[in-house]
Design an enzyme around this catalytic site. Structure first.
Site, short mmCIF file in Angstrom:
data_model
loop_
_atom_site.label_atom_id
_atom_site.label_comp_id
_atom_site.label_asym_id
_atom_site.label_seq_id
_atom_site.Cartn_x
_atom_site.Cartn_y
_atom_site.Cartn_z
CB SER A 1 -8.35 3.84 -1.90
OG SER A 1 -8.03 3.88 -0.45
CG ASP B 1 -14.31 -4.31 0.08
OD1 ASP B 1 -13.53 -4.76 0.90
OD2 ASP B 1 -15.90 -3.57 0.58
CG ASN C 1 -6.38 0.77 0.00
OD1 ASN C 1 -6.98 0.12 -1.30
ND2 ASN C 1 -6.71 1.20 1.08
CD1 TRP C 2 -1.06 5.96 -0.53
CD2 TRP C 2 0.23 3.85 -1.17
NE1 TRP C 2 -1.17 5.74 -2.03
CE2 TRP C 2 0.16 4.78 -1.87
CE3 TRP C 2 1.38 3.00 -0.87
CZ2 TRP C 2 0.83 4.02 -3.10
CZ3 TRP C 2 2.38 3.06 -2.11
CH2 TRP C 2 2.00 3.53 -3.17
NE ARG D 1 -5.56 -7.84 4.94
CZ ARG D 1 -7.04 -7.26 5.21
NH1 ARG D 1 -7.47 -8.24 5.13
NH2 ARG D 1 -7.51 -6.24 4.43
C1 FPP Z 1 -10.00 -4.82 -0.88
O1 FPP Z 1 -10.74 -5.54 -0.44
C2 FPP Z 1 -9.66 -5.03 -1.84
C3 FPP Z 1 -8.13 -4.05 -1.89
C4 FPP Z 1 -8.02 -3.01 -1.55
C5 FPP Z 1 -7.26 -4.98 -2.71
C6 FPP Z 1 -7.83 -5.18 -4.68
C7 FPP Z 1 -7.15 -5.43 -5.20
C8 FPP Z 1 -6.66 -6.77 -6.13
C9 FPP Z 1 -8.43 -7.09 -6.61
C10 FPP Z 1 -5.96 -6.88 -6.79
C11 FPP Z 1 -5.96 -5.91 -8.44
C12 FPP Z 1 -4.93 -6.48 -8.86
C13 FPP Z 1 -4.89 -5.90 -10.37
C14 FPP Z 1 -3.63 -6.32 -10.71
C15 FPP Z 1 -5.97 -4.99 -10.62
P1 FPP Z 1 -9.80 -5.93 1.08
O2 FPP Z 1 -8.63 -6.17 1.30
O3 FPP Z 1 -10.05 -4.14 1.90
O4 FPP Z 1 -10.70 -6.93 2.55
P2 FPP Z 1 -11.65 -6.73 3.52
O5 FPP Z 1 -12.75 -5.79 3.50
O6 FPP Z 1 -12.26 -8.29 3.70
O7 FPP Z 1 -10.94 -6.71 4.60
#
Ligand code: FPP
Length: 239
Positions: free
Chosen positions: A70, A25, A73-74, A38
């Site tokens: 998740s 996260d 997340n869509w 982002r």
């Molecule tokens: C949450 O941070 C992160 C995600 C929804 C995506 C996580 C994915 C990756 C780290 C890439 C994974 C890639 C592979 C190849 C496994 P957020 O976007 O919700 O961050 P924020 O809370 O600061 O907005």
């Protein structure tokens, strides 16, 4: 298990989690702090995923599950979802070489795979197949994953088999991943489970940090594991 850090200090752990869960996260905030889109945060986060997954392999942790996308997340803007799928694809294209560097890593993609494009699905299945004989560390990447969906899917499988009474063991045996999760790491200052490993987390220990995922290092992982070593786990029993 003895390893050496950059400063050549030995790192060893008396106890390691058998199953470690990591909620990656803070990518969005990391990007925002730098005035970047982002998707740049997710790209940096994917690099950290690669490093930390290999480190879990080197440490000899038997199972580690990374929460990458998740079922909720869509709802994110299409551009961000597309960027996440593209990152997943480029990782899978290199995954075989990548996990080889770390030795014995078996890769599994967990979640509802039905919504993915055929080319992405093919890469997922290919990466799983290529690493299926690796018995050291199983790295689960949770994509289109939701803990509730995982439990409902298990129950539906059991109903389809004709079960009329369902036990805890039945559900455990029909999840995407076992065993029970011993430790969940969540960086970025948030302290919630967000539909991650709901069933497996019944007796999980939690470790939080304010570090944003793209800044997460091996040393942060060691700190979490060091803390886990000291936890007094009673699983509902007494001292
Ligand atoms: C949450 O941070 C992160 C995600 C929804 C995506 C996580 C994915 C990756 C780290 C890439 C994974 C890639 C592979 C190849 C496994 P957020 O976007 O919700 O961050 P924020 O809370 O600061 O907005």
């Amino acid at each position: 298990m003895a390893l050496f850090t950059k400063k050549n200090q030995e790192v060893s752990f008396e106890v390691l989690p058998e199953h470690l869960g990591i909620i990656m996260d803070g990518n969005g905030r990391w990007a925002k702090q730098r005035g970047l889109p982002r998707k740049a945060g997710h790209k940096a986060g994917a690099e950290v995923y690669r490093e930390i997954s290999k480190e879990c392999g080197r440490l000899g942790i038997k199972n580690v599950t990374f929460y990458a996308f998740s079922t909720e997340n869509w709802k994110r803007p299409k551009e961000e979802v597309d960027a996440l799928m593209a990152l997943c694809k480029s990782y899978l294209l290199e995954a075989k070489e990548d996990v080889k560097q770390a030795g014995d890593i078996r890769l599994k993609i967990i979640g509802d795979k039905e919504s993915f494009s055929p080319d992405l699905l093919e890469l997922m299945v290919g990466a799983e197949k290529e690493t299926e004989d690796h018995m050291g560390t199983t790295v689960n990447v949770a994509v289109n994953y939701g803990g509730r969906q995982e439990i409902v899917r298990a129950v539906n499988k059991l109903i389809a088999e004709g079960k009329t009474e369902i036990t805890e063991e039945d559900i455990s045996a029909n999840l995407y991943t076992v065993p029970e999760c011993d430790l969940i790491i969540r960086p970025s200052g948030e302290q919630r489970l967000s539909n991650f490993l709901l069933w497996q987390a019944a007796y999980s220990e939690f470790w939080y940090s304010d570090v944003l995922w793209p800044d997460f290092t091996k040393e942060d992982l060691y700190r979490a594991l060091r803390d886990f070593e000291k936890r007094n786990r009673r699983f509902g029993g007494s001292e």
